[in-house]
Design an enzyme around this catalytic site. Structure first.
Site, PDB file in Angstrom:
ATOM      1  N   CYS A  82      10.451 -37.725  -9.397  1.00 26.36           N
ATOM      2  CA  CYS A  82       9.124 -38.327  -9.537  1.00 26.36           C
ATOM      3  C   CYS A  82       8.301 -38.341  -8.258  1.00 26.36           C
ATOM      4  O   CYS A  82       7.239 -38.924  -8.198  1.00 26.36           O
ATOM      5  CB  CYS A  82       9.229 -39.740 -10.110  1.00 26.36           C
ATOM      6  N   TYR A  95      14.030 -33.396 -16.115  1.00 27.42           N
ATOM      7  CA  TYR A  95      12.571 -33.343 -16.147  1.00 27.42           C
ATOM      8  C   TYR A  95      11.990 -33.508 -14.750  1.00 27.42           C
ATOM      9  O   TYR A  95      12.673 -33.988 -13.835  1.00 27.42           O
ATOM     10  CB  TYR A  95      12.003 -34.424 -17.072  1.00 27.42           C
ATOM     11  N   SER A 110      16.147 -41.407 -11.136  1.00 31.19           N
ATOM     12  CA  SER A 110      14.939 -40.642 -10.851  1.00 31.19           C
ATOM     13  C   SER A 110      14.884 -40.450  -9.344  1.00 31.19           C
ATOM     14  O   SER A 110      14.941 -41.417  -8.585  1.00 31.19           O
ATOM     15  CB  SER A 110      13.705 -41.397 -11.337  1.00 31.19           C
ATOM     16  N   HIS A 169     -16.012  -9.162   1.657  1.00 28.67           N
ATOM     17  CA  HIS A 169     -14.927  -9.979   2.204  1.00 28.67           C
ATOM     18  C   HIS A 169     -14.934 -11.388   1.610  1.00 28.67           C
ATOM     19  O   HIS A 169     -13.912 -11.886   1.140  1.00 28.67           O
ATOM     20  CB  HIS A 169     -15.064 -10.042   3.732  1.00 28.67           C
ATOM     21  N   LYS A 226       0.840  -1.199   0.000  1.00 25.88           N
ATOM     22  CA  LYS A 226       0.000   0.000   0.000  1.00 25.88           C
ATOM     23  C   LYS A 226       0.872   1.244   0.000  1.00 25.88           C
ATOM     24  O   LYS A 226       0.666   2.166  -0.800  1.00 25.88           O
ATOM     25  CB  LYS A 226      -0.884  -0.037   1.252  1.00 25.88           C
ATOM     26  N   THR A 276      11.485 -38.335  -4.346  1.00 25.24           N
ATOM     27  CA  THR A 276      11.656 -37.357  -3.262  1.00 25.24           C
ATOM     28  C   THR A 276      10.757 -37.628  -2.061  1.00 25.24           C
ATOM     29  O   THR A 276      10.993 -37.079  -0.997  1.00 25.24           O
ATOM     30  CB  THR A 276      11.433 -35.920  -3.774  1.00 25.24           C
ATOM     31  N   ARG A 292      -3.301  -1.552  -6.359  1.00 23.90           N
ATOM     32  CA  ARG A 292      -2.477  -2.768  -6.257  1.00 23.90           C
ATOM     33  C   ARG A 292      -2.858  -3.682  -7.423  1.00 23.90           C
ATOM     34  O   ARG A 292      -3.913  -3.499  -8.033  1.00 23.90           O
ATOM     35  CB  ARG A 292      -2.708  -3.487  -4.932  1.00 23.90           C
ATOM     36  N   ARG A 346       3.893 -47.117 -11.348  1.00 20.59           N
ATOM     37  CA  ARG A 346       4.004 -47.912 -10.120  1.00 20.59           C
ATOM     38  C   ARG A 346       3.352 -49.258 -10.419  1.00 20.59           C
ATOM     39  O   ARG A 346       2.122 -49.352 -10.474  1.00 20.59           O
ATOM     40  CB  ARG A 346       3.267 -47.233  -8.976  1.00 20.59           C
ATOM     41  N   GLY A 371      -8.272  -7.440   4.538  1.00 20.53           N
ATOM     42  CA  GLY A 371      -8.993  -7.458   5.809  1.00 20.53           C
ATOM     43  C   GLY A 371      -8.213  -7.999   6.982  1.00 20.53           C
ATOM     44  O   GLY A 371      -8.765  -8.185   8.059  1.00 20.53           O
ATOM     45  N   MET A 384      -5.559  -6.680   8.601  1.00 16.02           N
ATOM     46  CA  MET A 384      -5.183  -5.725   9.637  1.00 16.02           C
ATOM     47  C   MET A 384      -6.033  -4.476   9.497  1.00 16.02           C
ATOM     48  O   MET A 384      -6.436  -4.115   8.412  1.00 16.02           O
ATOM     49  CB  MET A 384      -3.705  -5.423   9.555  1.00 16.02           C
ATOM     50  N   ARG A 390      -3.235   3.358   8.545  1.00 18.16           N
ATOM     51  CA  ARG A 390      -3.533   2.159   7.756  1.00 18.16           C
ATOM     52  C   ARG A 390      -2.351   1.197   7.766  1.00 18.16           C
ATOM     53  O   ARG A 390      -1.207   1.602   7.661  1.00 18.16           O
ATOM     54  CB  ARG A 390      -3.812   2.556   6.296  1.00 18.16           C
TER      55      ARG A 390
HETATM   56  P1  ADP Z   1      -7.594  -2.358   3.821  1.00 11.53           P
HETATM   57  O1  ADP Z   1      -6.173  -2.742   3.737  1.00 11.53           O
HETATM   58  O2  ADP Z   1      -8.397  -3.200   4.711  1.00 11.53           O
HETATM   59  O3  ADP Z   1      -8.202  -2.138   2.475  1.00 11.53           O
HETATM   60  P2  ADP Z   1      -7.251   0.484   3.992  1.00 11.53           P
HETATM   61  O4  ADP Z   1      -6.081   1.015   4.724  1.00 11.53           O
HETATM   62  O5  ADP Z   1      -7.175   0.489   2.535  1.00 11.53           O
HETATM   63  O6  ADP Z   1      -7.603  -0.938   4.563  1.00 11.53           O
HETATM   64  O7  ADP Z   1      -8.469   1.337   4.488  1.00 11.53           O
HETATM   65  C1  ADP Z   1      -9.777   0.947   4.267  1.00 11.53           C
HETATM   66  C2  ADP Z   1     -10.556   2.072   3.677  1.00 11.53           C
HETATM   67  O8  ADP Z   1     -10.531   3.217   4.496  1.00 11.53           O
HETATM   68  C3  ADP Z   1     -10.045   2.563   2.348  1.00 11.53           C
HETATM   69  O9  ADP Z   1     -10.487   1.777   1.314  1.00 11.53           O
HETATM   70  C4  ADP Z   1     -10.656   3.933   2.276  1.00 11.53           C
HETATM   71  O10 ADP Z   1     -11.968   3.868   1.816  1.00 11.53           O
HETATM   72  C5  ADP Z   1     -10.659   4.366   3.710  1.00 11.53           C
HETATM   73  N1  ADP Z   1      -9.535   5.272   3.952  1.00 11.53           N
HETATM   74  C6  ADP Z   1      -8.294   4.971   4.350  1.00 11.53           C
HETATM   75  N2  ADP Z   1      -7.545   6.064   4.429  1.00 11.53           N
HETATM   76  C7  ADP Z   1      -8.318   7.097   4.070  1.00 11.53           C
HETATM   77  C8  ADP Z   1      -8.097   8.501   3.929  1.00 11.53           C
HETATM   78  N3  ADP Z   1      -6.944   9.050   4.188  1.00 11.53           N
HETATM   79  N4  ADP Z   1      -9.146   9.254   3.530  1.00 11.53           N
HETATM   80  C9  ADP Z   1     -10.331   8.678   3.267  1.00 11.53           C
HETATM   81  N5  ADP Z   1     -10.592   7.385   3.371  1.00 11.53           N
HETATM   82  C10 ADP Z   1      -9.594   6.588   3.764  1.00 11.53           C
HETATM   83 MG    MG Z   2      -7.601  -0.915   1.084  1.00 11.94          MG
HETATM   84 MG    MG Z   3     -10.181  -3.535   5.563  1.00  9.76          MG
END
Ligand code: ADP
Ligand code: MG
Ligand code: MG
Length: 889
Positions: free
Chosen positions: A850, A869, A782, A457, A25, A785, A337, A563, A104, A106, A95
């Site tokens: 193998c 191979y 051969s 999720h 990120k 493993t 990403r 075999r 999701g 952290m 974040r």
């Molecule tokens: P995750 O890794 O779970 O996607 P993020 O760090 O991307 O968590 O945060 C989740 C959401 O929070 C983002 O998708 C965004 O919508 C919101 N968010 C995070 N930082 C900001 C910010 N600086 N301003 C507005 N929204 C934010």
């Molecule tokens: Mg995100």
């Molecule tokens: Mg999240």
């Protein structure tokens, strides 16, 4: 050394290549800022600081906080407002973000910097409703993430306020309502004996610590374990100025993919919500709108979004998954990403991007992961156009992750894990899923949810794993306490069979039939590219002509392992012949002969080999001589089945000796004598062939007679006869003598010859060490493993998994199950030694692998510079081809 990287529109010292240090990120936020995209200014604290945080026992290392304060100053200047300033407050999000994305795993805290004073300032400037909406979100998230107050407790309160005022949606809450929500949230804190620090900087410090702390929560650890993510320093922390999608109706927040992550279709794909913040989109609280409607609400922002995402895709040269916010009509980019995608999408995107000139062929080959191919080769439902199928459809949700899943319904992640451990196939049925459920989601064949969109999720996680998922089936009513669900009048109970079609979103009753997929169309084109880069061969392990044919269709260039004992088990008639052979062998000193039993076995084997040689016309077929201990062919001792068998066998034998009771007694004694305390280290492999040379002779003759027979029909057989479990040069030379003599006999009798090779398996550590000696006799090696791993590590293959391997992985003693992923430093070292010594003694020695490892991408990468191979099961052949190509690029 820089520990904090600032990013703001137009400038940053960070770059996308710095993911290990800045997390995915952070690195991409820096990159987007550097590219001049509209990114809210902020800064990234490195993953090295996370490592130092743990080394310091869960504290920020000295000096980091001062760096943070300096970065805050820089951000304040770029943003044009000040943190903790009630007159015009700048707020932050905190974040997480590791080098590998973990959806999701952290948590994020938004709107950091509010307190009772600052919120009034914000209210004055931007309105009461907005200010208190931010404040209640902060209280909720900070409470949940930093102070461990259950999110549910806040949900209850907001729910109560809505109920009391006759409201359904969060957006209907007015400023006055939200003030009340905030008051009640504080009551929740009080009840817990906790409080939100009044000082915004203290909030920031605690939030940063919490993100670092979240790296080692059980659910984060579990996710890394399941996905074999290791070798990372930790998570980075991104502190970023807030932009507000919840400011008004001219604002909103959303997520999008530059191409469809389920199919690969080239079209901006995503969802957004007006007047919303953060995770509102994925939380399934309100149903989001399709991104194609965005222009109706925010014309300019949509135009910018299209331009930005197009630019990002070109720049990153891969399909992007972006998060954005619109504040008063202005677009801000919050994340990008490489998008997770299904197998079909991965293939489509790779082939399309090559066609668009965006990536080269070799890059396209690297864009499809082996597990993607695995998905493409997975079964699909049969006869989807037929009425039997159509009338079984109970309902239709969103096609969140394609493929066919058939299993029995369970309602909790824990049950899913439990049933799965007992060997049941399960469908996890939930209203929605959350990160706590990942273990059960992984254990399930497929996932069905009543709520949540294509970016919920459940959908994101399932797509990542290639697990079929249907979500957002809103007519599904779930009753967790009764363990039932009702779907348009059909009652679904725990344990009922259910089928999910993740490609269409259909939910079907019962166990629907599934069929195997095919390598055709764009997949065939892609596999041609794959083969153009591949340097080693891919063979298959196959015991029947049918398997051999499938493997050949999948691109196998030979058989690395037949075999022969599997052929013995194939029918009742054969197993009876094997038992007769064993009995005869054991009665030999009593004057009977094994010749008849052996002769009938030879017939069976010859037929099989003829079929296999025909299926593999022109390609090498490596046949292993009998390997398992003989008692594996017999019923267990003390069973009625064994008594009956001895009686029958004795009757047959005593036809010659005339002494039935005596024969039964001798047989039972002999069978008892076959028992071993450690059968895996016992009379098996070449030891068996040395104890019973007539078995080796019989097998060699069956192989070579088959070869002669088919070659008379114009087929080109290429038999490679392989002696198993050799540790000593003398064992090998003993068996080779028997084989060569058998060959002479066969060729003399037939008046014809065929080319054949004799080699050995390397699976006993001594054999690997003495590979130079063995190579004087063997024309090929051969590496078996599985046994090599078992004997090198001293781990019983049959027990280790149940007894201690999971523990070893949890404790960090082993990075992975060595029977799945080759132990490169130990077993791998022995392989290297054997390769080197073998080739020194016999230049051009042909080498292969193998064991199960022959189909494991990481293991293939390791052996790709060592052997000629790899050999794997027929269905894994395309995956091994891809892994071998990727290793060569
Ligand atoms: P995750 O890794 O779970 O996607 P993020 O760090 O991307 O968590 O945060 C989740 C959401 O929070 C983002 O998708 C965004 O919508 C919101 N968010 C995070 N930082 C900001 C910010 N600086 N301003 C507005 N929204 C934010
Ligand atoms: Mg995100
Ligand atoms: Mg999240």
């Amino acid at each position: 050394e820089r520990r904090v990287y600032v990013f703001k529109k137009g400038s940053s010292a960070g770059r996308k290549e710095m993911k290990a240090l800045l997390g995915g990120k952070g690195a991409n936020l820096c990159e987007m800022a550097h590219l001049g995209l509209n990114v809210p200014p902020g800064f990234t604290i490195t993953t090295k600081v996370c490592q130092a945080f743990y080394e310091a026992g869960g504290k920020l290392p000295a000096g980091v906080w001062e760096d943070v304060l300096a970065a805050v100053k820089e951000v304040e200047e770029a943003y044009g407002a000040k943190f903790a300033d009630p007159a015009d407050p700048l707020l932050f999000s905190v974040r997480s973000g590791a080098a590998v994305s973990m959806p999701g795993m952290m948590d994020t805290v938004l709107n950091l910097g509010l307190n009772d004073e600052v919120v009034e300032g914000l209210a004055k400037k931007r309105g009461e409703r907005f200010a208190f909406d931010c404040y209640r979100r902060l209280l909720d998230m900070f409470g949940d993430v930093v102070l461990n107050i259950e999110h549910e407790k806040f949900e209850e309160q907001i729910h109560a306020v809505k109920e009391e005022n006759g409201l359904k949606l969060d957006v209907e809450l007015t400023g006055t309502h939200l003030r009340e929500v905030v008051r009640r949230f504080k009551g929740v804190y009080e009840k817990e004996g906790k409080s939100l620090p009044n000082d915004p900087y203290e909030q920031m410090r605690l939030a940063i610590n919490a993100v670092f702390g979240s790296w080692n929560t059980p659910r984060a650890v579990k996710y890394r374990e399941i996905n074999r993510i290791r070798g990372l320093l930790g998570t980075a922390v991104n502190v970023q100025s807030m932009v507000y999608g919840n400011l008004n109706d001219n604002s909103g927040t959303g997520v999008c993919f530059t191409r469809n992550p389920a199919t690969g279709e080239k079209k901006l794909y995503g969802e957004y919500l007006q007047n919303a913040q953060g995770e509102d989109v994925v939380a399934g609280i309100r149903t989001p709108k399709d991104v194609s409607h965005m222009a109706e609400n925010f014309a300019q922002a949509y135009e910018d979004l299209v331009a930005n995402t197009t630019l990002l895709e070109k720049h990153m040269r891969d399909m992007q998954d972006c998060e954005f916010t619109v504040q008063d009509g202005v677009l801000f980019m919050l994340q990008t990403r490489n998008g997770k995608r299904t197998g079909p999408a991965a293939l489509q995107v790779a082939v399309d991007m090559e066609g668009e000139g965006m990536v080269s062929k070799s890059e396209a080959v690297l864009m499809v992961e082996p597990r993607h191919l695995d998905q493409l080769l997975h079964p699909m439902f049969e006869g989807t156009g037929k009425s039997e199928y159509k009338t079984s459809v109970l309902g239709k949700g969103l096609p969140a992750s394609p493929g066919a899943a058939v299993g029995r319904i369970v309602f909790t992640a824990d049950e899913a894990e439990k049933w799965h451990a007992e060997g049941e196939k399960v469908i996890l049925l939930r209203v929605e899923t959350s990160p706590e459920d990942v273990g059960g989601m992984h254990a399930a064949e497929g996932i069905l949810t009543a709520r949540g969109g294509m970016t919920s999720h459940a959908a994101v996680v399932a797509r990542g794993w290639g697990k079929p998922c249907v979500c957002g089936l809103d007519v599904l009513e779930v009753d967790y306490s009764a363990k039932t669900a009702s779907l348009k009048g059909t009652l679904l109970r725990e344990g009922d069979w259910l089928s999910l079609n993740g490609s269409t979103g259909e939910v079907l009753k019962g166990k629907q039939p599934v069929k195997a997929p095919e390598l055709s169309g764009k997949l065939a084109v892609f596999m041609e590219w794959v083969d153009s880069f591949r340097k080693i061969g891919v063979y298959t392990n196959a015991d029947t002509p049918a398997d051999a044919a499938i493997a050949r269709k999948n691109g196998a260039q030979g058989i690395g392992l037949v075999r022969t004992e599997h052929m013995f088990f194939a029918t009742a008639e054969r197993i009876a012949a094997v038992r007769r052979m064993i009995a005869a062998e054991e009665l030999m000193e009593e004057g009977t002969s094994a010749a008849d039993a052996l002769a009938s076995l030879k017939e069976f084997q010859r037929e099989d080999f003829e079929g296999i040689f025909t299926a593999m016309d022109g390609l090498p077929v490596t046949i292993r001589l009998l390997d398992p201990p003989l008692h594996e062919f017999l019923p267990h001792e003390g069973t009625a089945e064994l008594d009956a068998l001895c009686d029958t066998l004795a009757k047959e034998m005593s036809g010659r000796s005339g002494q039935h009771m005596n024969a039964v007694r001798i047989l039972k004694n002999k069978i008892h004598g076959l028992q071993e305390a450690n059968p895996m280290l016992g009379l098996r492999g070449c030891r068996l062939g040395i104890r019973h040379p007539d078995i080796t002779e019989m097998q060699a003759k069956a192989i070579l007679e088959a070869a002669v027979n088919v070659s008379k029909k114009g087929i080109k057989p290429s038999p490679h006869i392989m002696v198993p479990l050799v540790g000593f040069e003398e064992e090998l030379s003993h068996q080779i003598k028997v084989i060569r003599k058998a060959a002479e006999d066969v060729f003399k009798a037939a008046g014809a010859t065929v080319d054949y090779k004799v080699g050995t398996m390397i699976e006993v550590p001594r054999g690997a060490l003495r590979a130079g000696d063995l190579a004087h006799h063997a024309e090929f090696f051969s590496f078996g493993t599985n046994d090599l791993t078992q004997m090198t590590c001293g781990f019983s293959r049959d027990d280790a998994e149940a007894k201690f391997l999971p523990l070893y992985q949890r404790e960090g003693i082993l990075p992975a199950d060595p029977f799945e992923e080759l132990d490169t430093t130990g077993v791998g070292e022995l392989i290297k030694i054997a390769v080197q010594r073998g080739r020194e003694a016999r230049p051009g020695l042909h080498l292969g692998i193998c064991g199960e490892h022959g189909g494991d991408p990481k293991s293939i990468e390791f052996v790709s510079t060592l052997v000629d191979y790899v050999s794997c099961s027929p269905l894994r052949v395309p995956i091994a081809r891809l892994a071998a190509a990727q290793a060569a690029i």
